[in-house]
Design an enzyme around this catalytic site. Structure first.
Site, PDB file in Angstrom:
ATOM      1  N   ARG A 292      -7.532  -3.652  17.565  1.00 16.64           N
ATOM      2  CA  ARG A 292      -6.975  -4.018  16.266  1.00 16.64           C
ATOM      3  C   ARG A 292      -6.407  -5.434  16.340  1.00 16.64           C
ATOM      4  NH1 ARG A 292      -5.913  -0.249  12.685  1.00 16.64           N
ATOM      5  NH2 ARG A 292      -3.831  -0.996  12.169  1.00 16.64           N
TER       6      ARG A 292
ATOM      7  N   ALA B 144       3.493   2.508  17.661  1.00 19.83           N
ATOM      8  CA  ALA B 144       4.452   2.736  16.586  1.00 19.83           C
ATOM      9  C   ALA B 144       5.887   2.702  17.102  1.00 19.83           C
ATOM     10  CB  ALA B 144       4.156   4.083  15.932  1.00 19.83           C
TER      11      ALA B 144
ATOM     12  N   GLY C 125       5.186   3.899   5.279  1.00 21.97           N
ATOM     13  CA  GLY C 125       4.708   4.564   6.501  1.00 21.97           C
ATOM     14  C   GLY C 125       3.621   3.758   7.190  1.00 21.97           C
ATOM     15  N   GLY C 126       2.996   2.840   6.433  1.00 21.09           N
ATOM     16  CA  GLY C 126       2.016   1.921   7.029  1.00 21.09           C
ATOM     17  C   GLY C 126       0.832   2.619   7.670  1.00 21.09           C
TER      18      GLY C 126
ATOM     19  N   HIS D 145      11.971  27.621  35.084  1.00 16.14           N
ATOM     20  CA  HIS D 145      10.725  28.256  35.510  1.00 16.14           C
ATOM     21  C   HIS D 145      10.366  29.367  34.540  1.00 16.14           C
ATOM     22  CE1 HIS D 145       7.658  29.901  38.132  1.00 16.14           C
ATOM     23  NE2 HIS D 145       8.180  31.097  37.932  1.00 16.14           N
TER      24      HIS D 145
ATOM     25  N   ASP E  85       0.851  -1.190   0.000  1.00 17.19           N
ATOM     26  CA  ASP E  85       0.000   0.000   0.000  1.00 17.19           C
ATOM     27  C   ASP E  85       0.891   1.246   0.000  1.00 17.19           C
ATOM     28  OD1 ASP E  85      -2.045   1.801   0.326  1.00 17.19           O
ATOM     29  OD2 ASP E  85      -2.600   1.194   2.333  1.00 17.19           O
TER      30      ASP E  85
HETATM   31  P1  FAD Z   1       1.739  -1.042  10.098  1.00 14.91           P
HETATM   32  O1  FAD Z   1       2.021   0.368  10.345  1.00 14.91           O
HETATM   33  O2  FAD Z   1       0.314  -1.479  10.105  1.00 14.91           O
HETATM   34  O3  FAD Z   1       2.389  -1.405   8.701  1.00 14.91           O
HETATM   35  C1  FAD Z   1       2.216  -2.671   8.114  1.00 14.91           C
HETATM   36  C2  FAD Z   1       2.384  -2.535   6.613  1.00 14.91           C
HETATM   37  O4  FAD Z   1       2.479  -3.839   6.037  1.00 14.91           O
HETATM   38  C3  FAD Z   1       1.199  -1.868   5.931  1.00 14.91           C
HETATM   39  O5  FAD Z   1       1.630  -0.726   5.241  1.00 14.91           O
HETATM   40  C4  FAD Z   1       0.648  -2.942   4.975  1.00 14.91           C
HETATM   41  O6  FAD Z   1       0.181  -2.396   3.756  1.00 14.91           O
HETATM   42  C5  FAD Z   1       1.880  -3.808   4.750  1.00 14.91           C
HETATM   43  N1  FAD Z   1       1.591  -5.203   4.347  1.00 14.91           N
HETATM   44  C6  FAD Z   1       0.784  -6.077   5.019  1.00 14.91           C
HETATM   45  N2  FAD Z   1       0.798  -7.282   4.366  1.00 14.91           N
HETATM   46  C7  FAD Z   1       1.625  -7.150   3.311  1.00 14.91           C
HETATM   47  C8  FAD Z   1       2.044  -8.042   2.269  1.00 14.91           C
HETATM   48  N3  FAD Z   1       1.649  -9.322   2.203  1.00 14.91           N
HETATM   49  N4  FAD Z   1       2.896  -7.569   1.319  1.00 14.91           N
HETATM   50  C9  FAD Z   1       3.327  -6.273   1.371  1.00 14.91           C
HETATM   51  N5  FAD Z   1       2.956  -5.403   2.319  1.00 14.91           N
HETATM   52  C10 FAD Z   1       2.123  -5.827   3.291  1.00 14.91           C
HETATM   53  N6  FAD Z   1       0.604   4.297  17.800  1.00 14.91           N
HETATM   54  C11 FAD Z   1       1.359   5.154  18.532  1.00 14.91           C
HETATM   55  O7  FAD Z   1       2.431   4.775  19.000  1.00 14.91           O
HETATM   56  N7  FAD Z   1       0.948   6.452  18.764  1.00 14.91           N
HETATM   57  C12 FAD Z   1      -0.229   6.911  18.288  1.00 14.91           C
HETATM   58  O8  FAD Z   1      -0.577   8.077  18.524  1.00 14.91           O
HETATM   59  C13 FAD Z   1      -1.043   6.030  17.519  1.00 14.91           C
HETATM   60  N8  FAD Z   1      -2.221   6.463  17.023  1.00 14.91           N
HETATM   61  C14 FAD Z   1      -2.966   5.601  16.261  1.00 14.91           C
HETATM   62  C15 FAD Z   1      -4.174   6.053  15.751  1.00 14.91           C
HETATM   63  C16 FAD Z   1      -4.950   5.218  14.979  1.00 14.91           C
HETATM   64  C17 FAD Z   1      -6.260   5.722  14.432  1.00 14.91           C
HETATM   65  C18 FAD Z   1      -4.498   3.895  14.673  1.00 14.91           C
HETATM   66  C19 FAD Z   1      -5.316   2.974  13.800  1.00 14.91           C
HETATM   67  C20 FAD Z   1      -3.297   3.429  15.176  1.00 14.91           C
HETATM   68  C21 FAD Z   1      -2.522   4.272  15.982  1.00 14.91           C
HETATM   69  N9  FAD Z   1      -1.315   3.847  16.525  1.00 14.91           N
HETATM   70  C22 FAD Z   1      -0.570   4.702  17.297  1.00 14.91           C
HETATM   71  C23 FAD Z   1      -0.819   2.463  16.323  1.00 14.91           C
HETATM   72  C24 FAD Z   1       0.265   2.436  15.217  1.00 14.91           C
HETATM   73  O9  FAD Z   1      -0.248   2.976  14.037  1.00 14.91           O
HETATM   74  C25 FAD Z   1       0.719   1.000  15.005  1.00 14.91           C
HETATM   75  O10 FAD Z   1       1.120   0.451  16.239  1.00 14.91           O
HETATM   76  C26 FAD Z   1       1.879   0.948  14.035  1.00 14.91           C
HETATM   77  O11 FAD Z   1       1.530   1.470  12.772  1.00 14.91           O
HETATM   78  C27 FAD Z   1       2.366  -0.502  13.860  1.00 14.91           C
HETATM   79  O12 FAD Z   1       3.419  -0.516  12.940  1.00 14.91           O
HETATM   80  P2  FAD Z   1       3.739  -1.815  12.067  1.00 14.91           P
HETATM   81  O13 FAD Z   1       4.966  -1.460  11.290  1.00 14.91           O
HETATM   82  O14 FAD Z   1       3.761  -3.004  12.927  1.00 14.91           O
HETATM   83  O15 FAD Z   1       2.482  -2.009  11.109  1.00 14.91           O
END
Ligand code: FAD
Length: 460
Positions: free
Chosen positions: A265, A314, A33-34, A438, A30
């Site tokens: 989630r 994150a 930055g996920g 302060h 996608d």
């Molecule tokens: P993700 O960011 O989900 O990235 C995974 C990626 O893998 C995606 O881009 C997806 O497209 C890709 N992918 C999946 N399967 C495949 C495949 N087979 N082939 C290729 N690509 C694939 N966390 C915080 O710490 N602070 C916050 O303020 C915060 N606010 C949030 C607000 C919301 C509304 C949401 C939904 C989440 C929030 N989070 C926050 C949580 C944070 O977004 C996640 O914990 C973080 O994005 C996890 O990172 P990740 O790299 O594990 O996965």
């Protein structure tokens, strides 16, 4: 090295691995930055800031400024949010180029041994790897109740992409995501109702901390229904959504234009064929089982981020990415979860780290609680942001700072100070010797430390 998923877990692992001399391929189906950059942390915080600007305008009279009718240009609110996202995503693309990381757009599928297939409109190829990092993230969980599949029932992703401000929204789930979105849309004039199954919203926090947010929400007109079970969602002939909730065995109805499902989630376990890889799941089958170096049950396969269901944050995903990359390169820096800060962007904000009071009680650890109210902090009074407090959890016998929470303005930034104190296992008597500038909100931390040592100056 192949990394699947370009979120804060995957892209950080890619950079660290490249720094350590690996030849890295990152596969993302996608957007780089996920979830975090595109549908989570960043868009919510851009909207939280817009809501805060609006709040400042609305309260300008208190500070001596007359403001006329305020027009909300929601298109601009959303396009600014999109600009922020675009800018940060392109920054990550730049980092990939700078570090010589090959990014392949497409969906990765498990191939033969030590290979993945990647398909997109242009490519249908196989990548062979020596090491694989799975960073495929998580997706919104949808409660299996009647009406959950109606198109007016949205997830956080759609809530951050709406074209108009709904007149009303029922949010099922009073956790972090639900409450952040509740405050955003409440500020924009939407009538918000929050339905929480547990006895209180933000149950991950000590109750005195979550109570501050609850009171603020109610004061702003957000309807909070806690101890309430969402039973079904129906649509009336005039397109109104009706959510049935059960409280103390009685049934009540809430009508709204939109219903937001914010009940947690779930890890994207189907994103790759884990069985074919031979990777096992954790005991609850909610995430990939990993050790402290993020190794899965298969020697050269690592998993990081939300897919491990350790802590869906994150910064945890990114740190796990660094731990995995360094382990692959021969360094043993184990992942630890006891000093992970959380920042919650409600009104007021909350920051917390380390041991909570409830956790100390559960573990029978004798602690001293020191609390300094922000209303006794000069800077908070000057800003007219006097809600909340700094709370420290201190070991009663050793006086080590075990944890803390800050609820009030800029808590998400202030929590960094407490994080360092807890991480370094600092004793109260030593931390007190640090001089805080302060007038700053940080003085609240110093005052709480003084209270923990029974020598509070401005309170206690
Ligand atoms: P993700 O960011 O989900 O990235 C995974 C990626 O893998 C995606 O881009 C997806 O497209 C890709 N992918 C999946 N399967 C495949 C495949 N087979 N082939 C290729 N690509 C694939 N966390 C915080 O710490 N602070 C916050 O303020 C915060 N606010 C949030 C607000 C919301 C509304 C949401 C939904 C989440 C929030 N989070 C926050 C949580 C944070 O977004 C996640 O914990 C973080 O994005 C996890 O990172 P990740 O790299 O594990 O996965």
């Amino acid at each position: 090295m192949v990394i699947v998923g370009g979120g804060p877990g995957g892209y950080v692992a890619a950079i660290r691995s490249a720094q350590l001399g690996q030849k890295v391929v990152l596969v993302e189906k996608d957007q780089l930055g996920g979830t975090c950059l595109n549908y989570g942390c960043i868009p919510t915080k851009a909207l939280v800031h817009s809501a805060a600007v609006l709040e400042s305008i609305k309260t300008a009279k208190h500070f001596g400024f007359g403001v006329g009718q305020v027009d909300i240009d929601f298109d601009r609110v959303m396009s600014r949010k999109d600009e922020v996202v675009r800018r940060l995503v392109s920054g990550i693309q730049g980092l990939m180029d700078h570090n010589g990381i090959r990014v392949i757009e497409g969906e990765a599928v498990v191939g033969d041994e030590a290979s993945l297939k990647v398909k997109n409109r242009k490519i249908d190829g196989t990548i062979h790897y020596k090491n694989l990092i799975i960073a495929t993230g998580a997706s919104p969980f949808i409660l299996p109740i009647e009406g959950a599949d109606l198109c007016e029932v949205i997830t956080s992703k759609e809530a951050l992409e709406l074209e108009d401000i709904p007149e009303s929204m029922t949010i099922i789930g009073g956790g972090i995501i639900g409450m952040e979105i509740a405050f955003i849309y409440n500020a924009l004039g939407c009538e918000v109702s929050v339905v929480e199954y547990l006895p209180r919203i933000l149950s991950c926090l000590d109750s005195d901390v979550s109570d501050v947010v609850r009171e603020s929400a109610i004061e702003k007109g957000i309807h909070i229904y806690d101890g309430a079970k969402a039973n079904s969602i129906r649509k009336t002939m005039n397109e109104t959504m009706v959510t049935e909730i059960i409280v103390d065995e009685a049934s009540y109805l809430i009508s709204s234009e939109k219903v937001l499902m914010a009940v947690g989630r779930k890890s994207n376990l189907a994103a790759l064929d884990l069985q074919a890889l031979g990777v096992t799941l954790n005991k609850k089958a909610s995430g990939i089982e990993v050790n402290e170096y993020m190794e899965t049950s298969v020697k050269n396969v690592y998993a990081i981020g939300d897919i491990t269901d350790k802590m869906q944050l994150a910064h945890v995903a990114s740190h796990q990415g660094i731990v995995a990359s360094e382990h692959i390169a021969g360094y043993e820096h184990p992942m630890k979860y006891d000093v992970v800060p959380s920042a919650i962007f409600t009104v007021p904000e909350v920051g917390m780290v380390g041991m909570s009071e409830a956790c100390a009680q559960r573990q029978n650890i004798e602690v001293t609680i020191a609390k300094f109210p922000m209303m006794a902090c000069g800077k908070a009074v000057a800003m007219n942001e006097v809600e909340g407090f700094v709370k420290l959890i201190v070991d009663a016998s050793t006086k080590e700072i075990l944890g803390g929470a800050i609820v009030g303005a800029h808590s998400s930034d202030l929590i960094a100070v407490l994080t360092q104190l807890v991480y370094d296992k600092v004793m109260v008597a030593d931390a007190i010797n640090v001089i805080y500038a302060h007038p700053t909100l940080g003085e609240g931390i110093h005052e709480a430390l003084m209270i923990a040592d029974e020598r509070g100056i401005h309170f206690g």
